[in-house]
Design an enzyme around this catalytic site. Structure first.
Site, mmCIF file in Angstrom:
data_model
loop_
_atom_site.group_PDB
_atom_site.id
_atom_site.type_symbol
_atom_site.label_atom_id
_atom_site.label_comp_id
_atom_site.label_asym_id
_atom_site.label_seq_id
_atom_site.Cartn_x
_atom_site.Cartn_y
_atom_site.Cartn_z
ATOM 1 N N ASP A 81 1.049 -7.670 5.356
ATOM 2 C CA ASP A 81 1.266 -8.748 4.382
ATOM 3 C C ASP A 81 2.751 -8.957 4.103
ATOM 4 O OD1 ASP A 81 -1.431 -9.214 3.981
ATOM 5 O OD2 ASP A 81 -1.583 -7.751 2.359
ATOM 6 N N SER A 122 -0.328 11.405 -6.113
ATOM 7 C CA SER A 122 0.819 10.999 -6.947
ATOM 8 C C SER A 122 1.098 9.502 -6.854
ATOM 9 C CB SER A 122 2.074 11.808 -6.580
ATOM 10 O OG SER A 122 2.464 11.531 -5.248
ATOM 11 N N HIS A 177 0.399 7.012 2.867
ATOM 12 C CA HIS A 177 1.581 6.958 2.009
ATOM 13 C C HIS A 177 1.562 8.038 0.929
ATOM 14 C CE1 HIS A 177 3.351 2.933 3.354
ATOM 15 N NE2 HIS A 177 2.412 3.270 4.214
ATOM 16 N N ASP A 178 0.366 8.413 0.460
ATOM 17 C CA ASP A 178 0.284 9.510 -0.505
ATOM 18 C C ASP A 178 0.616 10.839 0.189
ATOM 19 O OD1 ASP A 178 -0.243 10.637 -3.067
ATOM 20 O OD2 ASP A 178 -2.218 11.273 -2.390
ATOM 21 N N GLY A 192 2.685 15.748 -1.155
ATOM 22 C CA GLY A 192 1.656 15.677 -0.124
ATOM 23 C C GLY A 192 0.454 14.905 -0.623
ATOM 24 N N ASP A 210 -3.790 -5.892 15.911
ATOM 25 C CA ASP A 210 -4.503 -6.112 17.178
ATOM 26 C C ASP A 210 -5.515 -7.226 16.970
ATOM 27 O OD1 ASP A 210 -6.797 -4.993 16.020
ATOM 28 O OD2 ASP A 210 -7.043 -3.417 17.524
HETATM 29 C C1 HEM Z 1 5.357 5.400 12.243
HETATM 30 C C2 HEM Z 1 4.614 5.443 11.177
HETATM 31 C C3 HEM Z 1 4.117 4.218 10.468
HETATM 32 C C4 HEM Z 1 4.812 3.090 10.103
HETATM 33 C C5 HEM Z 1 6.280 2.797 10.315
HETATM 34 C C6 HEM Z 1 3.854 2.209 9.483
HETATM 35 C C7 HEM Z 1 4.157 0.958 8.965
HETATM 36 C C8 HEM Z 1 3.233 0.056 8.481
HETATM 37 C C9 HEM Z 1 3.548 -1.251 7.973
HETATM 38 C C10 HEM Z 1 4.940 -1.842 7.857
HETATM 39 C C11 HEM Z 1 2.387 -1.852 7.618
HETATM 40 C C12 HEM Z 1 2.207 -3.243 7.043
HETATM 41 C C13 HEM Z 1 2.228 -3.226 5.532
HETATM 42 C C14 HEM Z 1 2.228 -4.649 5.002
HETATM 43 O O1 HEM Z 1 3.189 -5.369 5.259
HETATM 44 O O2 HEM Z 1 1.255 -5.048 4.346
HETATM 45 C C15 HEM Z 1 1.331 -0.920 7.899
HETATM 46 C C16 HEM Z 1 0.012 -1.151 7.666
HETATM 47 C C17 HEM Z 1 -0.955 -0.197 7.791
HETATM 48 N N1 HEM Z 1 -0.776 1.123 8.115
HETATM 49 FE FE1 HEM Z 1 0.887 1.940 8.878
HETATM 50 N N2 HEM Z 1 2.627 2.797 9.484
HETATM 51 C C18 HEM Z 1 2.752 4.030 10.062
HETATM 52 C C19 HEM Z 1 1.751 4.971 10.185
HETATM 53 C C20 HEM Z 1 0.501 4.844 9.656
HETATM 54 C C21 HEM Z 1 -0.462 5.920 9.547
HETATM 55 C C22 HEM Z 1 -0.211 7.348 10.006
HETATM 56 C C23 HEM Z 1 -1.563 5.394 8.960
HETATM 57 C C24 HEM Z 1 -2.857 6.052 8.609
HETATM 58 C C25 HEM Z 1 -3.258 7.190 9.044
HETATM 59 C C26 HEM Z 1 -1.315 3.985 8.740
HETATM 60 C C27 HEM Z 1 -2.228 3.085 8.259
HETATM 61 C C28 HEM Z 1 -1.979 1.752 8.078
HETATM 62 C C29 HEM Z 1 -3.004 0.776 7.757
HETATM 63 C C30 HEM Z 1 -4.504 1.041 7.703
HETATM 64 C C31 HEM Z 1 -2.361 -0.444 7.561
HETATM 65 C C32 HEM Z 1 -2.995 -1.787 7.214
HETATM 66 C C33 HEM Z 1 -2.958 -2.102 5.750
HETATM 67 C C34 HEM Z 1 -3.609 -3.452 5.469
HETATM 68 O O3 HEM Z 1 -4.140 -4.093 6.390
HETATM 69 O O4 HEM Z 1 -3.615 -3.871 4.307
HETATM 70 N N3 HEM Z 1 -0.042 3.702 9.152
HETATM 71 N N4 HEM Z 1 1.878 0.243 8.415
#
Ligand code: HEM
Ligand SMILES: *[C@@H]1O[C@H](CO)[C@@H](O)[C@H](O)[C@H]1NC(C)=O
Ligand SMILES: *[C@@H]1O[C@H](CO)[C@@H](O)[C@H](O)[C@H]1NC(C)=O
Length: 358
Positions: free
Chosen positions: A202, A90, A74-75, A86, A214
Site C-alpha cells: 500500500d 510490543s 515486524h513484531d 522479539g 505476484d
Molecule cells: C527482506 C525482508 C523483507 C522486506 C524488506 C519486506 C518488505 C515489505 C514491504 C515494503 C511490504 C509492503 C508494505 C506496504 O507498503 O503496504 C511488505 C509486505 C508484506 N510483507 Fe514483507 N518484507 C520482508 C520480509 C517479510 C517476511 C519475513 C514476512 C513474513 C514472514 C513478510 C510478510 C509480508 C506480508 C504478508 C506483506 C503483505 C502485507 C499486505 O498485503 O497488507 N515480509 N513487505
C-alpha cells in the site's frame, strides 16, 4: 535366555504403545465441543473462531490475513543483537511508538484491529499476533499448517527503531540483520519470503495501493518465485527511493529487496529451487516461521497448541509463466541449475488486479 529376551521385547513393545497413547490422548475442553492434547490449548478455540469471523471475514485469505502475517514479521524481527524484544507483542502494546517507525508504515491498521479482539479475550498481544498469523495463513490454499506455541509474556518496552528490514536495503544489510536477529541463514531468509506470495503493498508506491507482489495474492503458491525472476523492464537501477522496481506484469509491484535476493549469488539458487516445488516451499517456510515466532522466547516453557490451527486447503496447480511470457523472459541468476521448465498461461496478456480492501 531366549525366553527372557522375548519377554523383554514384549515389555518394551507394551511400554511403547502406552507412551504413544499418552502422547495422543485428548482431553475434552470445557466448551463441550472441542478436544485438545493439552488443556491449556482449549481456551484458544473461541479466539480462533472470533478471528475467523471478525478479523478474516469468515475465513478468507484477504487483506487482513496479509497484514496479520506481515505483523508477525515486524513484531518478531525487532530483536536486538543483545536480545530483548522479539515476538513479544510490543508492536501492539506500544502501538503508538512502533507503528510510527518508517519500516512499520501501515501496520497501525491491523495492530488496532487485533487490539480490539485481544481486549475481549485472555491472551497476550504476543501470542495473539502469532496465532493470527498462523490461523490467517491457513486460509490461503497451498499454505503449510503453521505451528503455534502459547506462552509469550506481555512486553515491557517498545522495540527500538531500525531493526525491521526495508525494501531499499542492500542484500548485505538484510542478510546481516536476519543473522543478528535470530541466526537465520540466507536459505531461511528466502524461505520466509514465501510470505510475499500472499502479499501486496500500500505504501511503497502510495499511488497504487493494494498492488500485489505476484499474480495470485490469495494463494500460497510458488508464482512469486517465478515472477520475481522475470526480466523487469526497468531492472536494474531504476528503483524509486522507497524500494520499488518495476515488474513486467501490469498491476504487479516488485520490491527492490525481492529482486535483489532473487539475483544475489548467496540466495539465487535457493530462490529458484522453490519454483514449482510447492512442498519444498511449504516445509522450508513452516520451519523458518516457527523460528521467527519464537524469537526472544524460551520454547521449553511454552505449550505446543499447533492443533488449534486449521488445516489449509491443498493447492496442486503447476507454476506457469504468465500469458505472453516464456523462459526467454527469465533473468537467469542461479549458475548451478537451469530454470525449471514451465508452461505458459493461455489467453491474452492481462493485468493483475489489486487486493480488495487495501
Ligand atoms: C527482506 C525482508 C523483507 C522486506 C524488506 C519486506 C518488505 C515489505 C514491504 C515494503 C511490504 C509492503 C508494505 C506496504 O507498503 O503496504 C511488505 C509486505 C508484506 N510483507 Fe514483507 N518484507 C520482508 C520480509 C517479510 C517476511 C519475513 C514476512 C513474513 C514472514 C513478510 C510478510 C509480508 C506480508 C504478508 C506483506 C503483505 C502485507 C499486505 O498485503 O497488507 N515480509 N513487505
Ligand atoms: C488467563 O490465561 C492464563 C494463561 O494462559 C491462565 O493462567 C489464567 O488462569 C487465565 N485467566 C482466566 C481468568 O481465565
Ligand atoms: C523439491 O524439493 C525437494 C526438497 O529439496 C527435492 O528433494 C525434490 O527433488 C524437489 N522436486 C523437484 C521436482 O525439483
Amino acid at each position: 535366555m531366549a525366553f527372557k529376551s522375548l519377554f523383554a521385547l514384549a515389555t518394551l513393545a507394551t511400554s511403547m504403545t502406552l507412551t504413544n497413547a499418552a502422547l495422543t490422548r485428548r482431553v475434552a475442553c470445557p466448551d463441550g465441543k472441542n478436544t485438545a492434547t493439552n488443556e491449556a490449548c482449549c481456551a484458544l478455540f473461541p479466539i480462533v473462531e472470533d478471528m475467523q469471523q471478525n478479523l478474516f471475514d469468515g475465513g478468507e485469505c484477504g487483506e487482513e490475513v496479509h497484514e496479520s502475517l506481515r505483523l508477525v514479521f515486524h513484531d518478531a524481527i525487532s530483536i536486538g543483537a543483545a536480545g530483548g524484544g522479539g515476538a513479544d507483542g510490543s508492536i501492539i502494546t506500544f502501538v503508538d511508538t512502533e507503528t510510527n517507525y518508517h519500516a512499520n508504515l501501515g501496520t497501525d491498521d491491523i495492530a488496532n484491529k487485533q487490539a480490539g479482539l485481544i481486549a475481549k479475550h485472555n491472551i497476550t498481544a504476543g501470542d495473539f499476533i502469532q496465532l493470527a498469523g498462523a490461523v490467517g495463513t491457513s486460509n490461503c490454499p497451498g499454505a503449510p499448517r503453521l505451528d503455534f506455541f502459547l506462552g509469550r509474556p506481555t512486553a515491557t518496552a517498545a522495540a527500538p527503531d531500525g531493526l525491521v528490514p526495508e525494501p531499499f536495503d542492500s542484500v548485505d544489510k538484510i542478510l546481516a540483520r536476519f543473522a543478528e536477529a535470530g541466526g537465520f541463514s540466507p536459505a531461511e531468509v528466502v524461505a520466509l519470503l514465501a510470505s510475499h506470495s500472499i502479499a501486496a503493498a500500500d505504501h511503497v508506491d502510495p499511488t497504487i495501493p493494494g498492488t500485489p507482489f505476484d499474480s495470485t495474492p490469495g494463494t500460497f503458491d510458488t508464482q512469486f518465485f517465478v515472477e520475481t525472476q522475470l526480466k523487469g523492464t526497468l531492472f536494474p537501477g531504476t528503483a524509486n527511493n522507497q524500494g520499488e522496481v518495476q515488474s513486467p506484469l501490469a498491476g504487479e509491484i516488485r520490491l527492490q529487496s525481492d529482486a535483489d535476493l532473487a539475483r544475489d549469488s548467496r540466495t539465487a539458487c535457493e530462490w529458484q529451487s522453490f519454483v514449482n516445488n510447492q512442498s519444498k516451499m511449504q516445509n522450508a517456510f513452516k520451519a523458518a516461521m516457527l523460528k521467527l515466532s519464537l524469537l526472544g522466547n524460551d520454547q521449553s516453557t511454552m505449550v505446543d497448541c499447533s492443533e488449534v490451527i486449521p488445516v489449509p486447503a491443498t493447492f496442486t496447480k503447476a507454476a506457469t509463466f504468465p500469458a505472453g511470457l516464456s523462459i526467454n523472459d527469465v533473468d537467469q541468476a542461479c549458475t548451478e541449475t537451469p530454470f525449471p521448465t514451465l508452461s505458459t498461461d493461455p489467453g491474452p496478456v492481462t493485468s493483475v488486479a489489486p487486493v480488495p480492501g487495501s
